[in-house]
Design an enzyme around this catalytic site. Structure first.
Site, PDB file in Angstrom:
ATOM      1  N   GLY A   1       0.783  -1.231   0.000  1.00  0.00           N
ATOM      2  CA  GLY A   1       0.000   0.000   0.000  1.00  0.00           C
ATOM      3  C   GLY A   1       0.810   1.274   0.000  1.00  0.00           C
ATOM      4  O   GLY A   1       0.326   2.315   0.441  1.00  0.00           O
TER       5      GLY A   1
ATOM      6  N   ASN B   1       1.586   3.021  -2.559  1.00  0.00           N
ATOM      7  CA  ASN B   1       0.923   3.967  -3.474  1.00  0.00           C
ATOM      8  C   ASN B   1      -0.336   4.534  -2.821  1.00  0.00           C
ATOM      9  O   ASN B   1      -0.642   5.713  -2.969  1.00  0.00           O
ATOM     10  CB  ASN B   1       0.577   3.270  -4.793  1.00  0.00           C
ATOM     11  CG  ASN B   1       1.788   3.194  -5.711  1.00  0.00           C
ATOM     12  OD1 ASN B   1       2.155   4.179  -6.323  1.00  0.00           O
ATOM     13  ND2 ASN B   1       2.428   2.056  -5.745  1.00  0.00           N
TER      14      ASN B   1
ATOM     15  N   ASN C   1      -4.596   2.711 -13.351  1.00  0.00           N
ATOM     16  CA  ASN C   1      -3.658   1.711 -12.822  1.00  0.00           C
ATOM     17  C   ASN C   1      -2.258   2.296 -12.878  1.00  0.00           C
ATOM     18  O   ASN C   1      -1.945   3.103 -13.752  1.00  0.00           O
ATOM     19  CB  ASN C   1      -3.727   0.445 -13.695  1.00  0.00           C
ATOM     20  CG  ASN C   1      -2.783  -0.648 -13.193  1.00  0.00           C
ATOM     21  OD1 ASN C   1      -2.777  -0.974 -12.009  1.00  0.00           O
ATOM     22  ND2 ASN C   1      -1.975  -1.174 -14.088  1.00  0.00           N
TER      23      ASN C   1
ATOM     24  N   HIS D   1       1.693   1.213 -13.325  1.00  0.00           N
ATOM     25  CA  HIS D   1       2.540   0.086 -13.714  1.00  0.00           C
ATOM     26  C   HIS D   1       3.990   0.558 -13.587  1.00  0.00           C
ATOM     27  O   HIS D   1       4.329   1.652 -14.047  1.00  0.00           O
ATOM     28  CB  HIS D   1       2.228  -0.359 -15.154  1.00  0.00           C
ATOM     29  CG  HIS D   1       3.049  -1.534 -15.573  1.00  0.00           C
ATOM     30  ND1 HIS D   1       2.784  -2.816 -15.127  1.00  0.00           N
ATOM     31  CD2 HIS D   1       4.163  -1.616 -16.338  1.00  0.00           C
ATOM     32  CE1 HIS D   1       3.699  -3.633 -15.627  1.00  0.00           C
ATOM     33  NE2 HIS D   1       4.552  -2.926 -16.367  1.00  0.00           N
TER      34      HIS D   1
ATOM     35  N   ASP E   1      -2.452  -3.570 -19.232  1.00  0.00           N
ATOM     36  CA  ASP E   1      -1.521  -2.439 -19.354  1.00  0.00           C
ATOM     37  C   ASP E   1      -1.576  -1.812 -20.748  1.00  0.00           C
ATOM     38  O   ASP E   1      -0.580  -1.312 -21.263  1.00  0.00           O
ATOM     39  CB  ASP E   1      -0.074  -2.901 -19.055  1.00  0.00           C
ATOM     40  CG  ASP E   1       0.041  -3.547 -17.689  1.00  0.00           C
ATOM     41  OD1 ASP E   1       0.795  -4.540 -17.571  1.00  0.00           O
ATOM     42  OD2 ASP E   1      -0.625  -3.086 -16.750  1.00  0.00           O
TER      43      ASP E   1
ATOM     44  N   GLU F   1       6.492   6.333  -9.045  1.00  0.00           N
ATOM     45  CA  GLU F   1       5.118   5.934  -8.722  1.00  0.00           C
ATOM     46  C   GLU F   1       4.439   6.872  -7.732  1.00  0.00           C
ATOM     47  O   GLU F   1       3.304   7.335  -7.960  1.00  0.00           O
ATOM     48  CB  GLU F   1       5.096   4.519  -8.140  1.00  0.00           C
ATOM     49  CG  GLU F   1       5.560   3.462  -9.105  1.00  0.00           C
ATOM     50  CD  GLU F   1       5.563   2.098  -8.473  1.00  0.00           C
ATOM     51  OE1 GLU F   1       4.674   1.812  -7.655  1.00  0.00           O
ATOM     52  OE2 GLU F   1       6.451   1.296  -8.811  1.00  0.00           O
TER      53      GLU F   1
HETATM   54  C1  GRF Z   1       4.385  -1.548  -6.857  1.00  0.00           C
HETATM   55  O1  GRF Z   1       5.616  -1.955  -7.423  1.00  0.00           O
HETATM   56  C2  GRF Z   1       3.474  -1.034  -7.928  1.00  0.00           C
HETATM   57  O2  GRF Z   1       4.160  -0.539  -9.038  1.00  0.00           O
HETATM   58  C3  GRF Z   1       2.745  -2.247  -8.359  1.00  0.00           C
HETATM   59  O3  GRF Z   1       2.482  -2.919  -7.153  1.00  0.00           O
HETATM   60  C4  GRF Z   1       3.642  -2.758  -6.307  1.00  0.00           C
HETATM   61  C5  GRF Z   1       3.217  -2.618  -4.874  1.00  0.00           C
HETATM   62  O4  GRF Z   1       2.668  -1.373  -4.684  1.00  0.00           O
HETATM   63  N1  GRF Z   1       1.562  -1.895  -9.110  1.00  0.00           N
HETATM   64  P1  GRF Z   1       2.104  -0.882  -3.231  1.00  0.00           P
HETATM   65  O5  GRF Z   1       3.290  -0.643  -2.330  1.00  0.00           O
HETATM   66  O6  GRF Z   1       1.218  -1.993  -2.674  1.00  0.00           O
HETATM   67  O7  GRF Z   1       1.362   0.378  -3.540  1.00  0.00           O
END
Ligand code: GRF
Length: 206
Positions: free
Chosen positions: A11, A13, A107, A109, A150, A180
């Site tokens: 989590g 992001n 999303n 990526h 994607d 990100e």
């Molecule tokens: C990250 O590398 C993101 O790019 C991918 O999932 C991974 C985990 O992301 N989509 P998060 O720390 O759970 O947000």
């Protein structure tokens, strides 16, 4: 703009989005619900800490994918959100939902699409591919979700340099920190403030 954020793992992001809303780097948006397919996702802890409602729905709890899809779509619909954000979400979004939420699902990526994406390229596998090909620049992409993997219209990208002694883990961390966690909040803020339009599968930012 009401958001549903879908997560599966750490989590980070999600955290970047929470922090950006708190610091007003994102305006006119709120997270209505966090949905995880993994009860152990630390992302759920982050939601709880910020008193954001969270729901756990796992395909493993249902006899068929169709049944999971039904429950998942109904749950998302019940929050009446404007944007679904896939932030490290490892479940394939049901076709029916993609049709219903055209250009309302985004999303992140961890590569510069169309490189190192599509089937099999997720998590560390993306960075392993980058290192084995020996590219000098990688990065991250935020895009709208369409029927493919994607393949939807690209909203934002940010480049990150690859260093000679990088391991997949070190590179993943750099891509998260430098790309990100910046472009995901930026993309949400642009959408929340009506700066993004899609014409013929291309994104235009005002
Ligand atoms: C990250 O590398 C993101 O790019 C991918 O999932 C991974 C985990 O992301 N989509 P998060 O720390 O759970 O947000």
């Amino acid at each position: 703009l009401k958001l549903a954020v879908c997560v599966s793992g750490g989590g980070s992001n999600l955290q970047a989005i929470i922090d950006a809303i708190d610091s007003k780097a994102i305006t006119n948006a709120e997270i209505s619900v966090v949905i995880s397919n993994n009860a152990n996702a630390y992302a759920l802890e982050r939601a709880k800490k910020h008193e954001i409602e969270s729901v756990c729905i796992s395909p493993k709890s249902y006899d068929s994918r169709e049944e999971f899809n039904r429950v998942f779509i109904d749950k998302i619909d019940s929050y009446d959100v404007d944007l679904v954000v896939l932030a490290g979400f490892l479940v394939v979004v049901p076709e029916e939902m993609i049709k219903k939420y055209t250009n309302r699902i985004i999303n992140i990526h961890p590569s510069l699409i169309p490189s190192f994406c599509g089937k099999g390229y997720y998590g560390l596998k993306v960075h392993e591919g980058v290192l084995s090909r020996g590219v000098k620049i990688t990065g991250a992409t935020v895009h709208f979700v369409d029927e493919g993997t994607d393949t939807g219209p690209i909203i934002l990208q940010k480049a990150v340099e690859v260093l000679e002694d990088d391991t997949p883990e070190v590179l993943q961390r750099r891509v998260m920190e430098q790309a990100e966690w910046k472009i995901m909040p930026q993309a949400i803020n642009l959408i929340a403030n009506n700066k993004v339009s899609v014409i013929d599968k291309k994104v235009y930012i005002k």
